[in-house]
Design an enzyme around this catalytic site. Sequence first.
Site, PDB file in Angstrom:
ATOM      1  N   HIS A   1       0.889  -1.206  -0.090  1.00 47.37           N
ATOM      2  CA  HIS A   1      -0.057   0.072  -0.068  1.00 47.37           C
ATOM      3  C   HIS A   1       0.841   1.421   0.176  1.00 47.37           C
ATOM      4  O   HIS A   1       0.501   2.117  -0.670  1.00 47.37           O
ATOM      5  CB  HIS A   1      -0.901   0.028   1.095  1.00 47.37           C
TER       6      HIS A   1
ATOM      7  N   ARG B   1      -0.864   7.621 -10.366  1.00 41.94           N
ATOM      8  CA  ARG B   1      -2.031   6.944 -10.211  1.00 41.94           C
ATOM      9  C   ARG B   1      -3.104   7.638  -9.111  1.00 41.94           C
ATOM     10  O   ARG B   1      -4.456   7.829  -9.297  1.00 41.94           O
ATOM     11  CB  ARG B   1      -1.688   5.458  -9.595  1.00 41.94           C
TER      12      ARG B   1
ATOM     13  N   GLY C   1     -12.786  -2.934  -3.497  1.00 45.93           N
ATOM     14  CA  GLY C   1     -11.005  -3.081  -3.178  1.00 45.93           C
ATOM     15  C   GLY C   1     -10.683  -1.892  -2.690  1.00 45.93           C
ATOM     16  O   GLY C   1      -9.903  -1.408  -3.327  1.00 45.93           O
TER      17      GLY C   1
ATOM     18  N   GLU D   1     -13.620  -4.278   0.990  1.00 46.11           N
ATOM     19  CA  GLU D   1     -12.042  -4.826   0.975  1.00 46.11           C
ATOM     20  C   GLU D   1     -11.934  -6.420   1.683  1.00 46.11           C
ATOM     21  O   GLU D   1     -12.445  -6.297   2.933  1.00 46.11           O
ATOM     22  CB  GLU D   1     -11.059  -4.043   1.657  1.00 46.11           C
TER      23      GLU D   1
ATOM     24  N   GLU E   1     -10.175   0.637  -8.152  1.00 47.42           N
ATOM     25  CA  GLU E   1      -8.741   0.420  -8.729  1.00 47.42           C
ATOM     26  C   GLU E   1      -8.391  -0.710  -8.678  1.00 47.42           C
ATOM     27  O   GLU E   1      -7.414  -1.249  -7.386  1.00 47.42           O
ATOM     28  CB  GLU E   1      -7.943   1.583  -7.956  1.00 47.42           C
TER      29      GLU E   1
ATOM     30  N   GLU F   1      -7.166 -10.823 -13.052  1.00 49.55           N
ATOM     31  CA  GLU F   1      -7.419 -11.066 -11.520  1.00 49.55           C
ATOM     32  C   GLU F   1      -8.567 -10.770 -11.046  1.00 49.55           C
ATOM     33  O   GLU F   1      -9.040 -10.121 -10.053  1.00 49.55           O
ATOM     34  CB  GLU F   1      -6.482 -10.120 -10.925  1.00 49.55           C
TER      35      GLU F   1
END
Length: 380
Positions: free
Chosen positions: A13, A22, A44, A66, A109, A118
């Site tokens: 992170h 980003r 997410g 999450e 994201e 994924e």
Amino acid sequence: MSFLASTNLVAYHQSLLQDRERMGAYRRAVHEVVRPGDVVVDLGAGSGALSLFACQAGARRVYAIESGDAIELAREMSRRHGLQDRIVLVNERSYRARIDEPVDVIVTETFWNFGFGEGMLGAVLDARRRFLREEGRIVPAAFESWLAPADMPQLYAKLDRWPDEYELDMSLMRSLVMNNVHQVKVETEALMAEPARFAQMDMCEVEEADVFGEVEFAASRAGTIHGLVGWFSATLSPSVRLATAPPNPAPNWGHAFFPLDEPVRVERGDRLEASVRSTSNGDVWSWELHLAGESVSGSRFTNSTLWGFPFSVEDLHRQSPRFKPTLSQAGEIERFVLDMLDGTRELSEIEESARERFPETFPSREVAAAYVRRMVARCA
Ligand SMILES: C[S@@+](CC[C@H](N)C(=O)[O-])C[C@H]1O[C@@H](n2cnc3c(N)ncnc32)[C@H](O)[C@@H]1O
């Protein structure tokens, strides 16, 4: 969580939050799309950065979904920003999350190096169908995946370097390596043809989580092709783009490298046909390259991550939609204990019953207690 797992999580992170390209793009996009009073899902959520952006933009409530331990980062981040009353934390895979009010905006994201992959598309599709109100908005609004053949001798040599002094047959490992997708950094000079757009998706319209695309290239120079490289370009909002084309400005992503079994020499103008297919919601990738130039006519390469690990025949059989599963012993034990969580029995009784019924699995009361308590923490 172990020390190692927490260290890795923090490092991951950290790299996401330090990626200015980003972060800047997502902040601008979220401020452009989220309106005061909106209800937002952050799919997410990780450390909660996008949830915080949504609150800055005036969201009335944000559901931060999450599945991993990063939820604790999001919890602490929302507390430190005094936003714990507006950010609702949901520690679940998004498929299992329930939101009991219409959602105006989904932000996510969950890009892989090639854009989707994924599980990103399946998760967004599910969230869109179950949570998003009609005319709702999604960040990213759309994205494209791009592909180009690449001349990358150093990378290929690294992948294909097998010492022979040990007198071991490394052909298995070689074949596995050539059937995996690798994360690399590609320089523009390595591209052997004009990049081609392989897939294009509008997130409010897309209906399939699996993607198949075919593209054609003409070699722009003589050289050697070692594989295909892929990247993405996302439209986060009407005025914000985020692209990872070489040279990639967003350090958090690499490029996806799909190797060929053997490097192949081409001449300028040779025609190449490529296809890429993702199945199992971006879990399995297959790629094919067909060379139609005079010097290489007929060469065809077919690779797949299905051959990227020596799965047993039984494993593969279990993937078939026709497979009729039966409970394993682990499943029997789980069902036995779950059936007892009916509000009438005390933990000690459940532990004792489990030990009596499965004495080989639970040789002592303590082992049974540890198992049952884990189950209770998870399911009760
Ligand atoms: C790339 S990180 C982004 C974190 C954060 N949104 C940010 O922008 O900094 C993606 C996160 O999504 C989570 N994730 C991916 N798919 C998910 C799903 N279907 N349900 C819940 N969490 C998911 C992962 O655990 C990971 O923490």
